[in-house]
Motif scaffolding. Structure first.
Motif, PDB file in Angstrom:
ATOM      1  N   THR A 147       8.980  -1.158   4.038  1.00 19.57           N
ATOM      2  CA  THR A 147       8.219  -0.401   5.269  1.00 19.57           C
ATOM      3  C   THR A 147       7.101   0.131   5.070  1.00 19.57           C
ATOM      4  O   THR A 147       6.100   0.154   5.848  1.00 19.57           O
ATOM      5  CB  THR A 147       9.523   0.507   5.597  1.00 19.57           C
ATOM      6  N   LEU A 148       7.029   0.818   4.009  1.00 18.36           N
ATOM      7  CA  LEU A 148       5.803   1.564   3.556  1.00 18.36           C
ATOM      8  C   LEU A 148       4.629   0.811   3.451  1.00 18.36           C
ATOM      9  O   LEU A 148       3.641   0.978   3.937  1.00 18.36           O
ATOM     10  CB  LEU A 148       5.925   2.609   2.377  1.00 18.36           C
ATOM     11  N   ALA A 149       5.098  -0.571   2.916  1.00 10.41           N
ATOM     12  CA  ALA A 149       3.693  -1.511   2.807  1.00 10.41           C
ATOM     13  C   ALA A 149       3.312  -2.089   3.840  1.00 10.41           C
ATOM     14  O   ALA A 149       2.124  -2.219   4.003  1.00 10.41           O
ATOM     15  CB  ALA A 149       4.397  -2.543   1.770  1.00 10.41           C
ATOM     16  N   ARG A 150       4.151  -2.150   4.757  1.00  8.85           N
ATOM     17  CA  ARG A 150       3.835  -2.612   6.157  1.00  8.85           C
ATOM     18  C   ARG A 150       3.047  -1.522   7.060  1.00  8.85           C
ATOM     19  O   ARG A 150       1.821  -1.739   7.586  1.00  8.85           O
ATOM     20  CB  ARG A 150       4.951  -2.813   7.184  1.00  8.85           C
ATOM     21  N   HIS A 151       3.279  -0.436   6.859  1.00  7.20           N
ATOM     22  CA  HIS A 151       2.599   0.849   7.433  1.00  7.20           C
ATOM     23  C   HIS A 151       1.319   1.056   6.708  1.00  7.20           C
ATOM     24  O   HIS A 151       0.266   1.291   7.382  1.00  7.20           O
ATOM     25  CB  HIS A 151       3.571   2.239   7.310  1.00  7.20           C
ATOM     26  N   PHE A 152       1.062   0.818   5.507  1.00  7.44           N
ATOM     27  CA  PHE A 152      -0.103   1.020   4.931  1.00  7.44           C
ATOM     28  C   PHE A 152      -1.113   0.008   5.443  1.00  7.44           C
ATOM     29  O   PHE A 152      -2.431   0.177   5.898  1.00  7.44           O
ATOM     30  CB  PHE A 152       0.089   0.777   3.424  1.00  7.44           C
ATOM     31  N   ALA A 153      -0.641  -1.376   5.654  1.00  9.74           N
ATOM     32  CA  ALA A 153      -1.424  -2.560   5.886  1.00  9.74           C
ATOM     33  C   ALA A 153      -1.633  -2.154   7.415  1.00  9.74           C
ATOM     34  O   ALA A 153      -3.199  -2.615   7.779  1.00  9.74           O
ATOM     35  CB  ALA A 153      -0.692  -3.908   5.897  1.00  9.74           C
ATOM     36  N   ARG A 154      -1.174  -1.557   8.308  1.00 11.10           N
ATOM     37  CA  ARG A 154      -1.613  -1.310   9.571  1.00 11.10           C
ATOM     38  C   ARG A 154      -2.520  -0.217   9.454  1.00 11.10           C
ATOM     39  O   ARG A 154      -3.555  -0.094  10.419  1.00 11.10           O
ATOM     40  CB  ARG A 154      -0.346  -0.817  10.387  1.00 11.10           C
ATOM     41  N   THR A 155      -2.452   0.716   8.658  1.00  7.94           N
ATOM     42  CA  THR A 155      -3.421   1.896   8.604  1.00  7.94           C
ATOM     43  C   THR A 155      -4.828   1.530   8.148  1.00  7.94           C
ATOM     44  O   THR A 155      -5.785   1.971   8.708  1.00  7.94           O
ATOM     45  CB  THR A 155      -2.766   3.111   7.892  1.00  7.94           C
ATOM     46  N   PHE A 156      -4.669   0.631   7.168  1.00  4.54           N
ATOM     47  CA  PHE A 156      -5.936   0.558   6.430  1.00  4.54           C
ATOM     48  C   PHE A 156      -5.992  -1.315   6.354  1.00  4.54           C
ATOM     49  O   PHE A 156      -6.176  -1.762   5.267  1.00  4.54           O
ATOM     50  CB  PHE A 156      -5.947   1.081   4.840  1.00  4.54           C
ATOM     51  N   PRO A 157      -6.170  -1.624   7.439  1.00  2.00           N
ATOM     52  CA  PRO A 157      -6.658  -3.040   7.796  1.00  2.00           C
ATOM     53  C   PRO A 157      -7.589  -3.734   6.682  1.00  2.00           C
ATOM     54  O   PRO A 157      -7.480  -4.632   6.059  1.00  2.00           O
ATOM     55  CB  PRO A 157      -6.599  -3.459   9.034  1.00  2.00           C
ATOM     56  N   GLN A 158      -8.539  -2.928   6.607  1.00  2.00           N
ATOM     57  CA  GLN A 158      -9.855  -3.308   5.675  1.00  2.00           C
ATOM     58  C   GLN A 158      -9.322  -3.497   4.318  1.00  2.00           C
ATOM     59  O   GLN A 158     -10.395  -3.770   3.397  1.00  2.00           O
ATOM     60  CB  GLN A 158     -10.902  -2.286   6.071  1.00  2.00           C
ATOM     61  N   LEU A 159      -8.168  -2.812   3.917  1.00  2.00           N
ATOM     62  CA  LEU A 159      -8.022  -3.125   2.397  1.00  2.00           C
ATOM     63  C   LEU A 159      -7.005  -4.163   2.130  1.00  2.00           C
ATOM     64  O   LEU A 159      -6.293  -4.189   1.169  1.00  2.00           O
ATOM     65  CB  LEU A 159      -7.426  -1.724   1.924  1.00  2.00           C
ATOM     66  N   GLU A 160      -6.706  -5.076   3.011  1.00  2.00           N
ATOM     67  CA  GLU A 160      -6.009  -6.253   2.930  1.00  2.00           C
ATOM     68  C   GLU A 160      -6.268  -6.843   1.409  1.00  2.00           C
ATOM     69  O   GLU A 160      -7.548  -7.103   0.994  1.00  2.00           O
ATOM     70  CB  GLU A 160      -6.410  -7.211   3.859  1.00  2.00           C
ATOM     71  N   GLY A 161      -5.397  -7.411   0.652  1.00  2.00           N
ATOM     72  CA  GLY A 161      -5.257  -7.788  -0.570  1.00  2.00           C
ATOM     73  C   GLY A 161      -5.094  -6.830  -1.727  1.00  2.00           C
ATOM     74  O   GLY A 161      -4.927  -7.054  -2.840  1.00  2.00           O
ATOM     75  N   LEU A 162      -5.227  -5.392  -1.357  1.00  2.00           N
ATOM     76  CA  LEU A 162      -5.178  -4.268  -2.463  1.00  2.00           C
ATOM     77  C   LEU A 162      -3.517  -4.518  -2.691  1.00  2.00           C
ATOM     78  O   LEU A 162      -2.637  -4.423  -1.827  1.00  2.00           O
ATOM     79  CB  LEU A 162      -5.408  -3.075  -1.739  1.00  2.00           C
ATOM     80  N   ARG A 163      -3.288  -4.304  -3.986  1.00  2.79           N
ATOM     81  CA  ARG A 163      -2.008  -4.466  -4.421  1.00  2.79           C
ATOM     82  C   ARG A 163      -1.262  -3.024  -5.008  1.00  2.79           C
ATOM     83  O   ARG A 163      -2.066  -2.115  -5.220  1.00  2.79           O
ATOM     84  CB  ARG A 163      -1.815  -5.526  -5.555  1.00  2.79           C
ATOM     85  N   PHE A 164       0.004  -2.914  -4.861  1.00  2.00           N
ATOM     86  CA  PHE A 164       0.657  -1.881  -5.417  1.00  2.00           C
ATOM     87  C   PHE A 164       1.183  -2.004  -6.692  1.00  2.00           C
ATOM     88  O   PHE A 164       1.476  -3.005  -7.115  1.00  2.00           O
ATOM     89  CB  PHE A 164       2.013  -1.566  -4.427  1.00  2.00           C
ATOM     90  N   THR A 165       1.062  -0.814  -7.764  1.00  2.36           N
ATOM     91  CA  THR A 165       1.276  -1.189  -8.914  1.00  2.36           C
ATOM     92  C   THR A 165       2.453  -0.290  -9.221  1.00  2.36           C
ATOM     93  O   THR A 165       3.541  -0.460 -10.105  1.00  2.36           O
ATOM     94  CB  THR A 165       0.257  -0.405 -10.060  1.00  2.36           C
ATOM     95  N   HIS A 166       2.943   0.740  -8.523  1.00  2.00           N
ATOM     96  CA  HIS A 166       4.114   1.432  -8.502  1.00  2.00           C
ATOM     97  C   HIS A 166       4.853   1.752  -7.208  1.00  2.00           C
ATOM     98  O   HIS A 166       4.269   1.989  -6.217  1.00  2.00           O
ATOM     99  CB  HIS A 166       3.825   2.732  -9.231  1.00  2.00           C
TER     100      HIS A 166
END
Ligand SMILES: Cc1cc2nc3c(=O)[nH]c(=O)nc-3n(C[C@H](O)[C@H](O)[C@H](O)COP(=O)(O)OP(=O)(O)OC[C@H]3O[C@@H](n4cnc5c(N)ncnc54)[C@H](O)[C@@H]3O)c2cc1C
Length: 464
Positions: free
Chosen positions: A333-352
């Motif tokens: 859920t958090l990853a999806r909300h992040f993508a909605r908030t910062f679409p310009q950062l598509e491709g950025l990965r989570f490490t933790h």
């Protein structure tokens, strides 16, 4: 692509604790030892208590025990928003202690400044940045709520800078932002684990004896003092400060006052210069959105984005368990909300990706108590805002143990305890109904249903 793919390589462990600077644990206590003051718990609450006790009286013999490692629990895995508020935010303080909130706000500002001074004085390398923080509106009704909040803050002498959509996006750019409020003074960003480890070092330098992997398992009166049994030994102490947060209190009668509620966070890989430029964020402020289920978001020193919050999960019978630290559905859920908030950062990965327990109480801000004829003090209930407030709580515990009447101990907030939680299964049903209702209110332009309004009337209402 589903934004959840960005979690593929995320390690299920708190980013802040995954640090080569993590200190070695101090040896466990074996056998019997005596001291003037025993502190149980090596999070911020216990560390500040031990350190300030030594500052007040360097000759005091202080022992601190932790059942695991100093700083491993909430103190080493939080968002690192160090706020001046002692009341879990101004709105909560206004709801509960309007008559003394101006004083609480002043004490909170002094507390934050004292923390900043201590970080400098002890040379604690914890990336302390006094950036302030933004609260952003992502729904139209929240824009009005923020205006109301700015007026409330002004009544207590706190000036918050209102930002329209363009101004807030000039600070941090997201298409979801409709407006914001900037608290420029009242919040610092900190590397939470390094703060805890720095406090540990400061304690050791001042002569506090620290024993890790030393759970305190029982507490009894013993002559003029207190005996605390630990894994391999025993501490005979003149006085005891209990700083065990969401873990079961050694005093059974305190247990119904808090429940562990799990909060979760993700950390991205470091942003490149281009990625950072696409978001702006030159002021490096933390921000949170203003829904009931809110996110808290900030940059790390190496320009990663911490993205946490939203779900707050209570497990039936409320136990603190390692397996609750991982919750894939919340991470997704958090990853999806992040993508909605910062679409310009598509491709950025989570490490933790990680979680941790928060010691929620029914008034969402700390409470205090004495037991065993004033020889044992207790502070807990910080809920989601203990990074700053635990230092204040440490001062209160020491005042109470000294039997001193101070400005702090005279506060109604300190003298009165919250209502305890009812036993299970009513507890679980009540918390579940509240969570469901808060999510509904977010979907209904902030309108609170009958259940939430009833809690509000009883003084039990939660408002982020
Ligand atoms: C994911 C997450 C995000 C958060 N974000 C923020 C934020 O951004 N800003 C903010 O202000 N607050 C935040 N919080 C809350 C904040 O981290 C806590 O309020 C604060 O760290 C509490 O400190 P503490 O010392 O009371 O507890 P803890 O850090 O939990 O320490 C308690 C210690 O007591 C020890 N212990 C317990 N029982 C015993 C025993 N019987 N014997 C010996 N040792 C014992 C434990 O091992 C532990 O080390 C967050 C919390 C979480 C979980």
């Amino acid at each position: 692509m589903d934004p959840v793919h960005a979690l593929q390589d995320a390690r299920p462990t708190p980013f802040w604790l995954d640090d080569p600077g993590r200190p070695e644990p101090r040896p466990a206590l074996v056998g019997t030892t005596r001291c003037d003051l025993l502190v149980v718990g090596g999070g911020y609450s216990g560390l500040w208590t031990a350190l300030i006790a030594k500052e007040r009286d360097p000759s005091l013999d202080v022992v601190l025990v932790d059942g695991h490692e100093v700083g491993w629990a909430a103190s080493g895995r939080n968002g690192g928003f160090c706020e001046s508020s002692l009341t879990h935010g101004l709105a909560n303080g206004h709801e509960r202690w309007p008559g003394e909130l101006a004083r609480l706000e002043r004490l909170g500002e002094q507390n934050l400044q004292a923390m900043e001074d201590a970080v400098k004085r002890y040379g604690i390398d914890c990336d302390w940045e006094r950036t302030g923080a933004l609260t952003v509106a992502t729904e139209p009704h929240q824009v009005d709520e923020l205006h109301g909040f700015a007026e409330l803050a002004a009544r207590y002498g706190t000036e918050l800078t209102p930002l329209d959509a363009a101004a807030v996006r000039a600070e941090i750019d997201s298409p979801t932002f409709l407006g914001g409020l900037w608290d420029r003074e009242g919040v610092a960003m900190v590397n939470p684990a390094r703060l805890a480890w720095g406090l540990k070092r400061a304690c050791l330098e001042r002569g506090v004896r620290i024993h890790e992997h030393t759970p305190a398992v029982a507490l009894t009166a013993s002559g003029p003092g207190i005996a605390v049994r630990t894994g391999y030994g025993r501490v005979l102490a003149g006085k005891v400060a209990l700083a065990t947060n969401a873990f079961p209190s050694l005093l059974r009668r305190h247990r119904p006052y808090t429940v562990p509620v799990y909060d979760y966070a993700l950390m991205t890989e470091p942003l490149t210069a281009d990625q950072l430029a696409a978001v702006g964020w030159r002021g490096r402020q933390g921000f949170s959105d203003s829904a009931n289920q809110f996110h808290y978001v900030r940059l790390s020193a190496d320009n990663r984005i911490l993205w946490g919050g939203y779900d707050a999960v209570y497990h039936y019978r409320g136990r603190v368990r390692a397996e609750h630290d991982r919750r894939p559905e919340t991470f997704a859920t958090l990853a999806r909300h992040f993508a909605r908030t910062f679409p310009q950062l598509e491709g950025l990965r989570f490490t933790h990706a990680w979680g941790g327990a928060i010691d929620t109480c029914t008034r969402f801000s700390a409470f205090f108590d004495l037991a065993h004829g004033g020889r044992v003090a207790y502070a807990a209930g910080y809920t989601g805002l203990g990074v700053g407030a635990t230092r204040f709580g440490a001062e209160v515990m020491l005042d109470l143990l000294a039997g001193e009447r101070t400005e702090r101990t005279a506060l109604e907030m300190v003298r009165r305890k919250p209502l305890p939680f009812p036993p299970e299964p009513v507890r679980w049903a009540g918390i579940t109904a509240t969570r469901w209702s808060l999510a509904q209110a977010d979907r209904n332009a902030g309108r609170r249903n009958l259940w939430l309004r009833s809690l509000d009337r009883l003084g039990l209402g939660f408002d982020s």
